[in-house]
Design a protein around this motif. Structure first.
Motif, mmCIF file in Angstrom:
data_model
loop_
_atom_site.group_PDB
_atom_site.id
_atom_site.type_symbol
_atom_site.label_atom_id
_atom_site.label_comp_id
_atom_site.label_asym_id
_atom_site.label_seq_id
_atom_site.Cartn_x
_atom_site.Cartn_y
_atom_site.Cartn_z
ATOM 1 N N ASN A 136 4.326 22.594 57.517
ATOM 2 C CA ASN A 136 4.297 21.409 57.204
ATOM 3 C C ASN A 136 4.791 21.130 55.591
ATOM 4 N N ASP A 137 5.279 22.051 54.747
ATOM 5 C CA ASP A 137 6.253 21.606 54.171
ATOM 6 C C ASP A 137 7.461 20.739 53.858
ATOM 7 N N LEU A 138 7.933 19.063 53.057
ATOM 8 C CA LEU A 138 8.946 18.355 53.722
ATOM 9 C C LEU A 138 9.683 18.776 52.474
ATOM 10 N N GLY A 139 9.817 19.503 52.106
ATOM 11 C CA GLY A 139 10.636 20.363 51.287
ATOM 12 C C GLY A 139 11.808 21.742 52.031
ATOM 13 N N TYR A 140 10.402 22.157 52.663
ATOM 14 C CA TYR A 140 11.172 23.123 53.979
ATOM 15 C C TYR A 140 11.449 23.009 54.812
ATOM 16 N N LYS A 141 11.239 21.694 55.498
ATOM 17 C CA LYS A 141 11.489 21.381 56.938
ATOM 18 C C LYS A 141 13.476 20.519 56.141
ATOM 19 N N LYS A 142 12.899 19.927 55.205
ATOM 20 C CA LYS A 142 14.490 19.845 54.985
ATOM 21 C C LYS A 142 15.866 20.871 54.292
ATOM 22 N N PHE A 143 15.471 21.687 54.023
ATOM 23 C CA PHE A 143 16.014 22.886 53.841
ATOM 24 C C PHE A 143 16.640 23.193 55.071
ATOM 25 N N VAL A 144 15.542 23.419 56.522
ATOM 26 C CA VAL A 144 16.064 24.045 57.692
ATOM 27 C C VAL A 144 16.688 23.330 58.446
ATOM 28 N N SER A 145 16.866 22.056 58.362
ATOM 29 C CA SER A 145 17.343 20.704 58.696
ATOM 30 C C SER A 145 18.789 20.922 59.688
ATOM 31 N N PRO A 146 19.816 21.818 58.338
ATOM 32 C CA PRO A 146 20.805 22.056 59.581
ATOM 33 C C PRO A 146 20.878 22.600 61.063
ATOM 34 N N ILE A 147 19.755 23.734 60.889
ATOM 35 C CA ILE A 147 19.862 24.432 61.544
ATOM 36 C C ILE A 147 19.301 23.230 62.799
ATOM 37 N N ILE A 148 18.037 23.019 63.013
ATOM 38 C CA ILE A 148 17.607 21.640 63.747
ATOM 39 C C ILE A 148 18.102 21.267 64.324
ATOM 40 N N GLN A 149 18.876 20.420 63.332
ATOM 41 C CA GLN A 149 20.053 19.437 63.660
ATOM 42 C C GLN A 149 21.442 20.168 65.160
ATOM 43 N N ALA A 150 22.012 21.486 64.186
ATOM 44 C CA ALA A 150 22.584 21.892 65.145
ATOM 45 C C ALA A 150 22.160 22.163 66.747
ATOM 46 N N VAL A 151 21.060 22.771 66.510
ATOM 47 C CA VAL A 151 21.013 23.241 67.829
ATOM 48 C C VAL A 151 20.765 22.075 68.824
ATOM 49 N N GLU A 152 20.278 21.227 68.238
ATOM 50 C CA GLU A 152 19.658 19.911 69.363
ATOM 51 C C GLU A 152 21.293 19.203 69.208
ATOM 52 N N ASN A 153 21.773 19.159 68.815
ATOM 53 C CA ASN A 153 23.026 18.671 69.172
ATOM 54 C C ASN A 153 23.666 19.601 70.422
ATOM 55 N N ASP A 154 23.458 20.731 70.564
ATOM 56 C CA ASP A 154 24.458 22.331 70.903
ATOM 57 C C ASP A 154 23.405 22.132 72.214
ATOM 58 N N TYR A 155 22.167 22.462 71.984
ATOM 59 C CA TYR A 155 21.427 22.844 73.808
ATOM 60 C C TYR A 155 20.545 21.832 73.779
ATOM 61 N N ASN A 156 19.697 21.801 75.069
ATOM 62 C CA ASN A 156 18.701 21.102 75.437
ATOM 63 C C ASN A 156 17.281 21.755 75.618
ATOM 64 N N PRO A 157 16.836 21.710 75.716
ATOM 65 C CA PRO A 157 14.646 22.104 75.925
ATOM 66 C C PRO A 157 14.586 23.069 77.094
ATOM 67 N N ASN A 158 16.001 23.453 77.947
ATOM 68 C CA ASN A 158 16.319 24.411 79.168
ATOM 69 C C ASN A 158 16.574 25.484 78.363
ATOM 70 N N HIS A 159 17.242 25.103 77.697
ATOM 71 C CA HIS A 159 18.324 26.480 76.656
ATOM 72 C C HIS A 159 16.256 27.325 76.014
ATOM 73 N N PHE A 160 17.387 28.653 76.113
ATOM 74 C CA PHE A 160 17.011 29.832 75.449
ATOM 75 C C PHE A 160 17.166 30.093 74.508
ATOM 76 N N GLY A 161 15.880 30.141 73.315
ATOM 77 C CA GLY A 161 16.638 30.604 71.440
ATOM 78 C C GLY A 161 15.410 31.381 71.267
ATOM 79 N N LEU A 162 16.394 32.367 70.296
ATOM 80 C CA LEU A 162 15.046 33.444 69.179
ATOM 81 C C LEU A 162 15.757 33.348 68.292
ATOM 82 N N ASP A 163 14.143 33.264 67.229
ATOM 83 C CA ASP A 163 13.950 32.918 65.992
ATOM 84 C C ASP A 163 14.064 34.519 65.675
#
Length: 197
Positions: free
Chosen positions: A44-71
Protein backbone atom coordinates in the motif's frame (compact mmCIF):
# COMPACT_ATOMS: atom_id res chain seq x y z
CA UNK A 1 40.41 -7.33 -8.40
CA UNK A 2 38.13 -4.39 -9.17
CA UNK A 3 37.75 -2.99 -5.65
CA UNK A 4 38.20 -3.86 -1.98
CA UNK A 5 35.87 -2.08 0.41
CA UNK A 6 35.34 -2.89 4.09
CA UNK A 7 37.12 -6.21 3.54
CA UNK A 8 34.69 -7.11 0.74
CA UNK A 9 36.33 -7.91 -2.59
CA UNK A 10 34.65 -7.06 -5.90
CA UNK A 11 35.80 -8.50 -9.21
CA UNK A 12 35.25 -7.36 -12.81
CA UNK A 13 34.27 -9.92 -15.40
CA UNK A 14 36.52 -9.42 -18.45
CA UNK A 15 33.91 -11.05 -20.71
CA UNK A 16 30.60 -9.37 -19.83
CA UNK A 17 31.91 -6.38 -17.80
CA UNK A 18 29.76 -7.11 -14.76
CA UNK A 19 31.04 -6.38 -11.26
CA UNK A 20 30.78 -9.38 -8.96
CA UNK A 21 31.14 -9.71 -5.22
CA UNK A 22 33.68 -12.42 -4.38
CA UNK A 23 31.84 -15.59 -3.36
CA UNK A 24 33.70 -15.68 -0.03
CA UNK A 25 31.46 -12.78 1.01
CA UNK A 26 28.13 -14.39 0.05
CA UNK A 27 25.60 -14.78 2.84
CA UNK A 28 24.25 -18.14 3.91
CA UNK A 29 20.62 -18.82 2.89
CA UNK A 30 19.58 -18.19 6.49
CA UNK A 31 21.37 -14.83 6.60
CA UNK A 32 19.98 -13.89 3.22
CA UNK A 33 16.38 -14.61 4.24
CA UNK A 34 16.86 -12.72 7.50
CA UNK A 35 18.05 -9.69 5.53
CA UNK A 36 15.06 -9.86 3.15
CA UNK A 37 12.69 -10.01 6.09
CA UNK A 38 13.95 -6.55 7.11
CA UNK A 39 12.60 -5.11 3.85
CA UNK A 40 9.35 -3.27 4.42
CA UNK A 41 7.72 -3.88 1.06
CA UNK A 42 4.26 -2.58 1.93
CA UNK A 43 1.93 -3.11 -1.04
CA UNK A 44 0.00 0.00 0.00
CA UNK A 45 3.06 2.26 0.06
CA UNK A 46 2.66 4.98 -2.59
CA UNK A 47 6.41 5.38 -3.07
CA UNK A 48 6.82 1.67 -3.67
CA UNK A 49 3.92 1.70 -6.15
CA UNK A 50 5.62 4.53 -8.05
CA UNK A 51 8.91 2.62 -8.01
CA UNK A 52 7.40 -0.45 -9.71
CA UNK A 53 5.09 1.54 -12.02
CA UNK A 54 7.39 1.28 -15.10
CA UNK A 55 7.02 -2.51 -15.00
CA UNK A 56 3.26 -2.33 -14.42
CA UNK A 57 2.86 0.07 -17.34
CA UNK A 58 5.01 -2.07 -19.64
CA UNK A 59 2.99 -5.21 -18.90
CA UNK A 60 -0.28 -3.33 -19.44
CA UNK A 61 1.00 -1.92 -22.74
CA UNK A 62 2.21 -5.27 -24.08
CA UNK A 63 -0.19 -7.84 -22.63
CA UNK A 64 -3.78 -8.30 -21.55
CA UNK A 65 -5.32 -10.28 -18.67
CA UNK A 66 -5.64 -13.37 -20.88
CA UNK A 67 -1.85 -13.74 -20.96
CA UNK A 68 0.06 -15.59 -18.27
CA UNK A 69 2.82 -13.95 -16.24
CA UNK A 70 5.40 -14.99 -13.65
CA UNK A 71 6.64 -12.76 -10.82
CA UNK A 72 10.10 -14.30 -10.39
CA UNK A 73 11.57 -13.41 -7.01
CA UNK A 74 8.28 -11.95 -5.79
CA UNK A 75 9.67 -11.37 -2.28
CA UNK A 76 7.95 -10.87 1.05
CA UNK A 77 5.67 -8.10 -0.25
CA UNK A 78 4.67 -9.02 -3.83
CA UNK A 79 3.47 -5.59 -4.91
CA UNK A 80 3.78 -6.23 -8.67
CA UNK A 81 1.58 -9.32 -8.43
CA UNK A 82 -0.87 -7.48 -6.19
CA UNK A 83 -1.23 -4.48 -8.51
CA UNK A 84 -1.58 -6.53 -11.69
CA UNK A 85 -3.94 -9.07 -10.09
CA UNK A 86 -6.28 -6.23 -9.11
CA UNK A 87 -6.47 -5.38 -12.82
CA UNK A 88 -7.40 -8.98 -13.68
CA UNK A 89 -3.97 -10.21 -14.74
CA UNK A 90 -3.05 -13.86 -14.16
CA UNK A 91 0.26 -13.86 -12.29
CA UNK A 92 2.05 -16.81 -10.73
CA UNK A 93 4.53 -16.06 -7.96
CA UNK A 94 7.86 -17.72 -7.31
CA UNK A 95 10.39 -16.85 -4.63
CA UNK A 96 12.95 -19.29 -3.20
CA UNK A 97 12.41 -17.93 0.31
CA UNK A 98 8.81 -16.70 0.51
CA UNK A 99 6.91 -18.56 -2.24
CA UNK A 100 9.00 -21.66 -3.07
CA UNK A 101 6.42 -22.89 -5.54
CA UNK A 102 8.60 -25.15 -7.71
CA UNK A 103 5.59 -26.05 -9.89
CA UNK A 104 5.82 -22.49 -11.18
CA UNK A 105 9.17 -23.41 -12.76
CA UNK A 106 7.67 -26.13 -14.94
CA UNK A 107 5.14 -23.90 -16.73
CA UNK A 108 5.50 -21.48 -19.63
CA UNK A 109 4.73 -17.77 -19.53
CA UNK A 110 3.99 -14.94 -21.93
CA UNK A 111 5.96 -12.56 -19.73
CA UNK A 112 8.18 -12.72 -16.67
CA UNK A 113 8.78 -9.95 -14.15
CA UNK A 114 12.12 -9.78 -12.36
CA UNK A 115 11.89 -6.63 -10.23
CA UNK A 116 14.95 -5.87 -8.09
CA UNK A 117 15.97 -9.53 -8.23
CA UNK A 118 18.79 -10.03 -10.72
CA UNK A 119 21.38 -8.29 -8.50
CA UNK A 120 20.84 -11.15 -6.02
CA UNK A 121 21.76 -13.91 -8.52
CA UNK A 122 24.66 -16.04 -7.22
CA UNK A 123 24.64 -17.91 -10.54
CA UNK A 124 23.35 -15.58 -13.28
CA UNK A 125 24.09 -18.12 -16.04
CA UNK A 126 21.78 -20.65 -14.42
CA UNK A 127 19.07 -18.05 -13.73
CA UNK A 128 19.03 -16.52 -17.23
CA UNK A 129 18.98 -19.96 -18.82
CA UNK A 130 15.99 -20.78 -16.63
CA UNK A 131 14.19 -17.51 -17.35
CA UNK A 132 14.68 -17.94 -21.09
CA UNK A 133 13.35 -21.51 -20.94
CA UNK A 134 10.21 -20.41 -19.04
CA UNK A 135 9.24 -17.82 -21.66
CA UNK A 136 6.97 -18.57 -24.58
CA UNK A 137 8.24 -17.58 -28.03
CA UNK A 138 7.85 -13.79 -28.45
CA UNK A 139 7.65 -13.47 -24.65
CA UNK A 140 9.10 -10.61 -22.63
CA UNK A 141 11.35 -10.57 -19.58
CA UNK A 142 10.90 -7.31 -17.64
CA UNK A 143 13.78 -6.51 -15.27
CA UNK A 144 14.54 -3.69 -12.89
CA UNK A 145 17.95 -3.14 -11.29
CA UNK A 146 20.44 -0.30 -10.85
CA UNK A 147 23.07 -0.38 -13.57
CA UNK A 148 26.69 0.50 -12.95
CA UNK A 149 28.07 3.17 -15.28
CA UNK A 150 31.59 4.49 -15.70
CA UNK A 151 30.41 7.87 -14.37
CA UNK A 152 29.62 6.28 -10.98
CA UNK A 153 32.19 6.27 -8.20
CA UNK A 154 31.95 2.66 -7.06
CA UNK A 155 33.41 3.32 -3.63
CA UNK A 156 30.53 5.65 -2.74
CA UNK A 157 27.81 3.87 -4.76
CA UNK A 158 25.01 3.04 -2.29
CA UNK A 159 23.70 0.10 -4.32
CA UNK A 160 26.69 -2.10 -3.56
CA UNK A 161 26.24 -1.69 0.22
CA UNK A 162 23.32 -4.11 0.50
CA UNK A 163 24.90 -7.40 1.62
CA UNK A 164 22.47 -9.38 -0.59
CA UNK A 165 23.52 -7.53 -3.76
CA UNK A 166 26.23 -9.66 -5.35
CA UNK A 167 26.09 -9.05 -9.11
CA UNK A 168 26.10 -5.60 -10.72
CA UNK A 169 25.23 -5.15 -14.37
CA UNK A 170 26.43 -2.69 -16.97
CA UNK A 171 24.83 -2.06 -20.37
CA UNK A 172 27.61 -4.24 -21.82
CA UNK A 173 26.57 -7.04 -19.48
CA UNK A 174 22.95 -6.83 -20.60
CA UNK A 175 23.91 -6.89 -24.28
CA UNK A 176 26.16 -9.88 -23.61
CA UNK A 177 23.28 -11.71 -21.87
CA UNK A 178 20.97 -10.96 -24.77
CA UNK A 179 23.36 -12.49 -27.30
CA UNK A 180 24.57 -15.38 -25.14
CA UNK A 181 21.19 -16.67 -23.99
CA UNK A 182 19.37 -16.25 -27.29
CA UNK A 183 17.10 -13.27 -26.70
CA UNK A 184 16.14 -11.43 -29.88
CA UNK A 185 16.69 -8.01 -28.33
CA UNK A 186 17.22 -6.05 -25.14
CA UNK A 187 15.92 -2.54 -24.48
CA UNK A 188 17.74 -0.68 -21.72
CA UNK A 189 16.60 2.39 -19.83
CA UNK A 190 17.13 3.72 -16.32
CA UNK A 191 13.65 2.58 -15.27
CA UNK A 192 13.26 -0.81 -16.96
CA UNK A 193 15.16 -3.46 -18.93
CA UNK A 194 13.24 -5.62 -21.39
CA UNK A 195 14.57 -8.80 -22.98
CA UNK A 196 12.52 -10.12 -25.90
CA UNK A 197 12.51 -13.82 -26.84
Amino acid sequence: MFSKLRKRIFLRCPTCRAIVLHKDHYLTPEQEKERYELHHNDINDLGYKKFVSPIIQAVENDYNPNHFGLDFGSGSGPIVTSLLSKKGYQITMYDPFFTPNTNALSAKYDYIICCEVMEHFYDPAKEFNLLYSLLNQNGSLYCKTNLFKSSIDFTSWWYKNDSTHVFFYTSETLNWIQKTYGFISVTISDKIIVFQK
